[in-house]
Design a protein around this motif. Structure first.
Motif, PDB file in Angstrom:
ATOM      1  N   GLY A  50      22.352  26.236  31.155  1.00  0.00           N
ATOM      2  CA  GLY A  50      23.236  27.323  30.778  1.00  0.00           C
ATOM      3  C   GLY A  50      24.628  26.912  30.381  1.00  0.00           C
ATOM      4  N   ASP A  51      24.868  25.622  30.166  1.00  0.00           N
ATOM      5  CA  ASP A  51      26.192  25.123  29.808  1.00  0.00           C
ATOM      6  C   ASP A  51      26.029  24.069  28.713  1.00  0.00           C
ATOM      7  OD1 ASP A  51      28.765  24.229  29.608  1.00  0.00           O
ATOM      8  OD2 ASP A  51      28.855  23.336  31.609  1.00  0.00           O
ATOM      9  N   SER A  52      26.754  24.226  27.621  1.00  0.00           N
ATOM     10  CA  SER A  52      26.628  23.284  26.514  1.00  0.00           C
ATOM     11  C   SER A  52      27.153  21.898  26.869  1.00  0.00           C
ATOM     12  CB  SER A  52      27.374  23.813  25.281  1.00  0.00           C
ATOM     13  OG  SER A  52      28.784  23.805  25.500  1.00  0.00           O
ATOM     14  N   GLY A  53      28.100  21.836  27.807  1.00  0.00           N
ATOM     15  CA  GLY A  53      28.677  20.560  28.168  1.00  0.00           C
ATOM     16  C   GLY A  53      29.608  19.977  27.123  1.00  0.00           C
ATOM     17  N   LEU A  54      29.955  20.761  26.110  1.00  0.00           N
ATOM     18  CA  LEU A  54      30.857  20.269  25.067  1.00  0.00           C
ATOM     19  C   LEU A  54      32.277  20.147  25.595  1.00  0.00           C
ATOM     20  CD1 LEU A  54      29.666  22.379  21.993  1.00  0.00           C
ATOM     21  CD2 LEU A  54      29.361  19.920  22.326  1.00  0.00           C
ATOM     22  N   GLU A  55      32.978  19.139  25.136  1.00  0.00           N
ATOM     23  CA  GLU A  55      34.393  19.029  25.463  1.00  0.00           C
ATOM     24  C   GLU A  55      35.168  20.107  24.730  1.00  0.00           C
ATOM     25  OE1 GLU A  55      35.339  14.455  26.162  1.00  0.00           O
ATOM     26  OE2 GLU A  55      34.128  14.746  24.378  1.00  0.00           O
ATOM     27  N   LEU A  56      36.382  20.344  25.156  1.00  0.00           N
ATOM     28  CA  LEU A  56      37.164  21.448  24.604  1.00  0.00           C
ATOM     29  C   LEU A  56      37.653  21.202  23.189  1.00  0.00           C
ATOM     30  CD1 LEU A  56      39.242  22.714  27.649  1.00  0.00           C
ATOM     31  CD2 LEU A  56      37.150  23.638  26.662  1.00  0.00           C
ATOM     32  N   LEU A  57      37.268  20.100  22.589  1.00  0.00           N
ATOM     33  CA  LEU A  57      37.571  19.891  21.173  1.00  0.00           C
ATOM     34  C   LEU A  57      36.671  20.740  20.284  1.00  0.00           C
ATOM     35  CD1 LEU A  57      37.962  15.993  21.043  1.00  0.00           C
ATOM     36  CD2 LEU A  57      39.790  17.701  21.150  1.00  0.00           C
ATOM     37  N   TRP A  58      35.518  21.180  20.815  1.00  0.00           N
ATOM     38  CA  TRP A  58      34.539  21.905  20.014  1.00  0.00           C
ATOM     39  C   TRP A  58      34.264  23.281  20.613  1.00  0.00           C
ATOM     40  CZ3 TRP A  58      33.874  16.707  21.249  1.00  0.00           C
ATOM     41  CH2 TRP A  58      33.889  15.822  20.168  1.00  0.00           C
ATOM     42  N   PRO A  59      34.298  24.346  19.799  1.00  0.00           N
ATOM     43  CA  PRO A  59      33.863  25.661  20.287  1.00  0.00           C
ATOM     44  C   PRO A  59      32.368  25.633  20.599  1.00  0.00           C
ATOM     45  CG  PRO A  59      35.125  25.846  18.227  1.00  0.00           C
ATOM     46  CD  PRO A  59      34.799  24.395  18.417  1.00  0.00           C
ATOM     47  N   PRO A  60      31.914  26.494  21.503  1.00  0.00           N
ATOM     48  CA  PRO A  60      30.510  26.421  21.945  1.00  0.00           C
ATOM     49  C   PRO A  60      29.536  27.224  21.101  1.00  0.00           C
ATOM     50  CG  PRO A  60      31.697  28.021  23.259  1.00  0.00           C
ATOM     51  CD  PRO A  60      32.706  27.431  22.311  1.00  0.00           C
ATOM     52  N   HIS A 216      37.939  23.833  33.268  1.00  0.00           N
ATOM     53  CA  HIS A 216      38.845  22.822  32.710  1.00  0.00           C
ATOM     54  C   HIS A 216      40.322  23.131  32.942  1.00  0.00           C
ATOM     55  CE1 HIS A 216      35.356  21.158  30.599  1.00  0.00           C
ATOM     56  NE2 HIS A 216      35.072  22.374  30.173  1.00  0.00           N
ATOM     57  N   GLY A 217      40.595  24.305  33.511  1.00  0.00           N
ATOM     58  CA  GLY A 217      41.991  24.669  33.740  1.00  0.00           C
ATOM     59  C   GLY A 217      42.726  25.093  32.492  1.00  0.00           C
ATOM     60  N   ALA A 218      41.993  25.437  31.433  1.00  0.00           N
ATOM     61  CA  ALA A 218      42.626  25.849  30.175  1.00  0.00           C
ATOM     62  C   ALA A 218      41.911  27.085  29.648  1.00  0.00           C
ATOM     63  CB  ALA A 218      42.564  24.722  29.151  1.00  0.00           C
ATOM     64  N   ALA A 219      42.610  28.209  29.542  1.00  0.00           N
ATOM     65  CA  ALA A 219      42.030  29.463  29.052  1.00  0.00           C
ATOM     66  C   ALA A 219      42.055  29.477  27.530  1.00  0.00           C
ATOM     67  CB  ALA A 219      42.780  30.660  29.612  1.00  0.00           C
ATOM     68  N   ILE A 220      41.215  28.643  26.931  1.00  0.00           N
ATOM     69  CA  ILE A 220      41.122  28.515  25.482  1.00  0.00           C
ATOM     70  C   ILE A 220      39.653  28.452  25.096  1.00  0.00           C
ATOM     71  CG2 ILE A 220      43.333  27.341  25.191  1.00  0.00           C
ATOM     72  CD1 ILE A 220      41.824  24.700  25.105  1.00  0.00           C
ATOM     73  N   VAL A 221      39.377  28.756  23.835  1.00  0.00           N
ATOM     74  CA  VAL A 221      38.022  28.568  23.318  1.00  0.00           C
ATOM     75  C   VAL A 221      37.786  27.093  23.025  1.00  0.00           C
ATOM     76  CG1 VAL A 221      36.453  29.072  21.410  1.00  0.00           C
ATOM     77  CG2 VAL A 221      37.881  30.896  22.375  1.00  0.00           C
TER      78      VAL A 221
END
Length: 440
Positions: A50-60, A216-221
């Motif tokens: 249930g989690d893409s595991g993508l880093e925050l550089l990429w939208p899911p 991740h502590g960041a409220a961003i897409v």
């Protein structure tokens, strides 16, 4: 568009897709590479945990999209079929958006036809990058905005579609406030329409913002602008794929810290040091000498994967395609794309002369894209987002040139389709695009 012309477009689009499917099914098929492999693996993780595991550089969003298809039992063929349908959706939505924004019927019809006939876009329907999904969502948003913004329900749908687009790619996120503001232009209940769009946008984005803040502590897409700025400053080649700065920069970024915020903070320091060391003027000159060749250059993700392309030389892309078919598709891209790009200035000048809203929006989108990619890392696939601006401008430009030739042939007494100053401006624009198109 007449019924006969429409059937011809459908037949030509079907032939293009048949050729692309033949490439997929050729000996060895096509190797996934780069972000494609990452998205496919991320889709598998979505299904498993249930989690893409993508880093925050990429939208899911793209990982979720692929996971939905895989979850229904589909593989790469199913992805291609769904994305071919999305190309058709983009064509219909763009036509509706252009008509809603006051474009001539022949311009709207021509732009829609080019969407399904443009070889590189057709090829992207077979790839796993998010370009096709994002384009379809963006064109739907344009259609809702241009043709239905006076309805509150349509504005609510607009916010939801914009949210899905941002979950897919974040390049257009700075334009979202302007799009929302445009939703409140004209008609009654302006604040209600604006609120409806904003609420649905927030509702679509909220789960991702909450999850990323929790994990991740960041409220961003997603946030890749700083990374892409660093890569863009360190690229050295006018032609994409000639250097490998992206992979090296990604490895360096990952080594920079244990958390996303740490890595971003270290990267910001490196960027400041780079600017201080090289100077803004020197950096700007270097970027101008490179970036727009990469953005508007003749090679594309299709041609670079065919024999003779940079990726094919690295044993990526199409492994052993039939040579006649590869040549035909490669040249169809080169001829179509060259004609489109060189006609764009003529269409923009003609549309702006008549103050057509779609032409103003097209110029704004082109200017925005050129502004951000003056500094950010750029690849030819990023110009897919420009197609809603480039294609109608090219169609109108072609019609205006034909009108001018008829005017000269018939020695008509009425005013010319374009004045001398406008023709000179358009010709200079075409010359500049030609430099970027063929100069790499």
């Amino acid at each position: 568009m007449t019924r006969r012309a429409g059937l011809a477009v459908v037949a030509a689009a079907a032939a293009l897709q048949a050729a692309l499917f033949a490439l997929d099914l050729s000996p060895g098929g096509r190797r996934l590479w780069g972000d494609e492999s990452m998205y496919w693996q991320a889709a598998g993780r979505v299904l498993e945990r249930g989690d893409s595991g993508l880093e925050l550089l990429w939208p899911p969003g793209q990982a979720w999209f692929l996971a939905a298809i895989r979850g229904l039992g589909g593989g790469l063929l199913a992805v291609a079929l769904v994305q071919v349908a999305l190309v058709a959706v983009a064509a219909v939505a763009l036509r509706g958006a252009l008509r809603g924004a006051g474009a001539e019927r022949r311009v709207a019809d021509g732009a829609a036809a080019l969407v399904v006939l443009y070889p590189t876009l057709g090829a992207f329907a077979h790839y796993l990058w998010p370009e096709v999904l994002h384009l379809a969502l963006f064109c739907l948003a344009l259609w809702l905005l241009a043709a239905h913004r006076e309805r509150t329900a349509a504005c609510a749908a607009l916010g939801g579609v914009l949210g899905l687009a941002l979950l897919t790619k974040s390049l257009l996120s700075p334009l979202v406030p302007a799009i929302l503001a445009a939703a409140a232009v004209g008609g009654d209940r302006r604040w209600r329409r604006l609120a409806a769009a904003a609420v649905t946008l927030a509702a679509v984005l909220a789960p991702t913002l909450w999850l990323n803040h929790r994990r991740h502590g960041a409220a961003i897409v997603a946030s890749s602008a700083r990374f892409n700025l660093w890569v863009g400053l360190n690229e050295r080649e006018r032609r994409e794929f000639k250097d490998r700065s992206t992979l090296e920069a990604l490895r360096e970024w990952r080594r920079g810290g244990d958390t996303f915020e740490e890595r971003q903070r270290i990267l910001a320091g490196r960027i400041r040091a780079y600017v201080a060391d090289h100077g803004a003027g020197r950096i700007l000159a270097a970027q101008l000498d490179r970036q727009y060749y990469r953005l508007f250059g003749l090679p594309s993700f299709l041609t670079e994967q065919l024999p003779g392309g940079e990726l094919h030389g690295r044993r990526r892309g199409y492994r052993d395609p039939p040579r006649p078919l590869a040549l035909a598709l490669g040249w169809s891209h080169r001829l179509t794309y060259s004609a489109v790009l060189l006609l764009v200035p003529w269409g923009l000048v003609a549309g702006l002369r008549r103050r057509e809203p779609w032409a103003v929006a097209a110029l704004a989108l082109i200017a925005y894209t050129m502004a951000i990619f003056l500094l950010l890392h750029v690849k030819s696939r990023y110009r897919i987002q420009l197609l809603p601006a480039l294609l109608p401008a090219a169609v109108l430009g072609g019609y205006r040139l034909l009108d001018g030739l008829r005017w000269m042939r018939d020695r008509a007494s009425g005013p010319a389709p374009l004045g001398v100053g406008e023709a000179v401006t358009a010709a200079c624009g075409s010359a500049l695009f030609a430099v970027w198109l063929f100069g790499a």
